[in-house]
Motif scaffolding. Structure first.
Motif, PDB file in Angstrom:
ATOM      1  N   THR A 206      34.532  37.546  38.807  1.00 62.83           N
ATOM      2  CA  THR A 206      35.005  38.929  38.736  1.00 62.83           C
ATOM      3  C   THR A 206      36.176  39.082  37.767  1.00 62.83           C
ATOM      4  OG1 THR A 206      36.352  38.516  40.711  1.00 62.83           O
ATOM      5  CG2 THR A 206      34.202  39.576  41.028  1.00 62.83           C
ATOM      6  N   LYS A 207      37.059  38.092  37.707  1.00 63.33           N
ATOM      7  CA  LYS A 207      38.173  38.173  36.764  1.00 63.33           C
ATOM      8  C   LYS A 207      37.656  38.109  35.333  1.00 63.33           C
ATOM      9  CE  LYS A 207      42.610  36.157  35.445  1.00 63.33           C
ATOM     10  NZ  LYS A 207      43.640  35.124  35.751  1.00 63.33           N
TER      11      LYS A 207
ATOM     12  N   ASN B 205      35.984  41.429  34.362  1.00 66.03           N
ATOM     13  CA  ASN B 205      36.931  42.490  34.014  1.00 66.03           C
ATOM     14  C   ASN B 205      37.549  42.265  32.641  1.00 66.03           C
ATOM     15  OD1 ASN B 205      36.424  43.716  36.473  1.00 66.03           O
ATOM     16  ND2 ASN B 205      38.222  42.832  37.479  1.00 66.03           N
TER      17      ASN B 205
ATOM     18  N   LYS C 280      43.078  49.441  32.462  1.00 67.43           N
ATOM     19  CA  LYS C 280      42.459  48.182  32.847  1.00 67.43           C
ATOM     20  C   LYS C 280      41.048  48.474  33.340  1.00 67.43           C
ATOM     21  CE  LYS C 280      46.666  45.699  34.224  1.00 67.43           C
ATOM     22  NZ  LYS C 280      47.366  44.991  35.337  1.00 67.43           N
TER      23      LYS C 280
ATOM     24  N   ARG D 201      38.058  47.643  35.676  1.00 70.47           N
ATOM     25  CA  ARG D 201      37.737  46.994  36.948  1.00 70.47           C
ATOM     26  C   ARG D 201      36.227  47.024  37.154  1.00 70.47           C
ATOM     27  NH1 ARG D 201      42.222  44.123  37.456  1.00 70.47           N
ATOM     28  NH2 ARG D 201      44.087  45.366  37.901  1.00 70.47           N
ATOM     29  N   GLN D 202      35.770  46.391  38.221  1.00 74.60           N
ATOM     30  CA  GLN D 202      34.335  46.313  38.470  1.00 74.60           C
ATOM     31  C   GLN D 202      33.693  47.689  38.635  1.00 74.60           C
ATOM     32  OE1 GLN D 202      34.817  43.143  41.677  1.00 74.60           O
ATOM     33  NE2 GLN D 202      32.699  42.834  41.043  1.00 74.60           N
TER      34      GLN D 202
ATOM     35  N   GLU E  29      41.060  52.003  35.394  1.00 75.66           N
ATOM     36  CA  GLU E  29      42.273  52.560  35.973  1.00 75.66           C
ATOM     37  C   GLU E  29      43.409  52.569  34.959  1.00 75.66           C
ATOM     38  OE1 GLU E  29      44.301  48.784  38.298  1.00 75.66           O
ATOM     39  OE2 GLU E  29      42.682  49.881  39.307  1.00 75.66           O
TER      40      GLU E  29
END
Length: 300
Positions: free
Chosen positions: A73-74, A77, A186, A188-189, A193
């Motif tokens: 996930t990191k 992103n 940023k 995100r999944q 945001e």
């Protein structure tokens, strides 16, 4: 222009289906970050002008300040943030997974975003999960989030285990398509945001004929093989985790797990009718959606 981005490591057929779907949805650019830098789909798609293939080499991850061993996930992103920053201002960006196909009744995604007012910075689309329907293989059925009484009528004793996700097995928050050129942000999944949190906008759901088709179920063998990993990575909410652990510790764990899977993912005519009465079911023929391969999605 609409740009669709994804990081993926899937069979070639899945990659091709993903590209063809979003091209038909009006995406002018589809950016694919291949977790396997030698993925055979890269060469296959090399002749398409609407596809940009990124090989996720160690050097690519190093350039983003991480490594290929970082949690997925990191890395996802970071990779999609890289894609977003390189899209020209004035368009829209949709970040989705390879098992998510966004569908709008009567219009394409590109048409939907093109008609948004200048004040709209994002649109969120809510999930509809594919479920198996062996009694009617020519149609694809999708469940929506369900009210408590619907969950109890469909899942019986498992209603408490499915309650935290409103009867869904995957995420419930959906995915967002966001204007490009916003900064600083940023990725995100599920959304993009800024310093104030997720960029807000309108939410489109089944009431507006909008569905984020989520093919979360890939068949029993995949589900069974991933159980221990999902238990260790908090892939299940607590009530479902306790239910799974109870079955794994019982006298016949394999039969108990198979029974659980069938209850969650495989629906006969009676259970489909129960979900339809609860207003939580939608279906289309395979031809209507252009997903005519009888071997996909995987069955139980």
């Amino acid at each position: 222009m609409l740009t669709v981005g994804a990081i993926l490591k899937e069979p070639v057929s899945t990659v091709v289906r993903f590209v063809e779907w979003y091209a038909a949805q009006g995406a002018g650019c589809i950016v694919l970050c291949f977790d396997d830098p030698e993925d055979p789909a890269i060469e296959l798609l090399s002749g398409r002008e609407d596809v940009i293939a990124i090989r996720a080499t160690p050097e690519f991850w190093e350039g983003l300040g991480t490594t290929a061993n970082e949690r997925f996930t990191k890395r996802q992103n970071l990779a999609m943030g890289h894609v977003y920053r390189n899209i020209p201002e004035g368009g829209w960006f949709l970040n989705v997974d390879s098992d998510e196909l966004l569908f709008l009744e009567g219009r394409t995604i590109a048409e939907e975003v093109a008609k948004q007012p200048a004040s709209c910075r994002a649109l969120r689309f809510l999930p509809a999960e594919h479920i198996q329907s062996p009694d009617d293989p020519d149609r694809l059925y999708f469940r929506l989030p369900q009210k408590g009484w619907v969950q109890r009528s469909i899942y019986g004793d498992l209603a408490q285990a499915v309650k935290p996700r409103h009867g869904l097995m995957g995420h419930t928050v959906g995915k967002s398509v966001t204007r490009t050129g916003l900064s600083p942000v940023k990725v995100r999944q599920h959304w993009i945001e800024d310093q104030g949190g997720p960029i807000e906008g309108a939410t489109l759901s089944a009431d507006e004929g909008a569905y984020l088709f989520h093919f979360v179920d890939q068949g029993y063998e995949v589900w069974r093989n991933k159980i221990r990993w999902r238990l260790s990575s908090r892939g299940f909410r607590l009530p479902m985790r306790l239910e799974i652990e109870k079955r794994m510790e019982g006298p016949e764990p394999e039969a108990a797990l198979r029974d659980l899977y069938d209850c969650l993912h495989v629906f006969n005519e009676e259970r489909l009718a129960q979900m339809e009465r609860g207003g939580a079911l939608r279906s289309w023929t395979r031809a209507e959606l252009g997903l005519t391969n009888p071997g996909w999605p995987p069955s139980h």
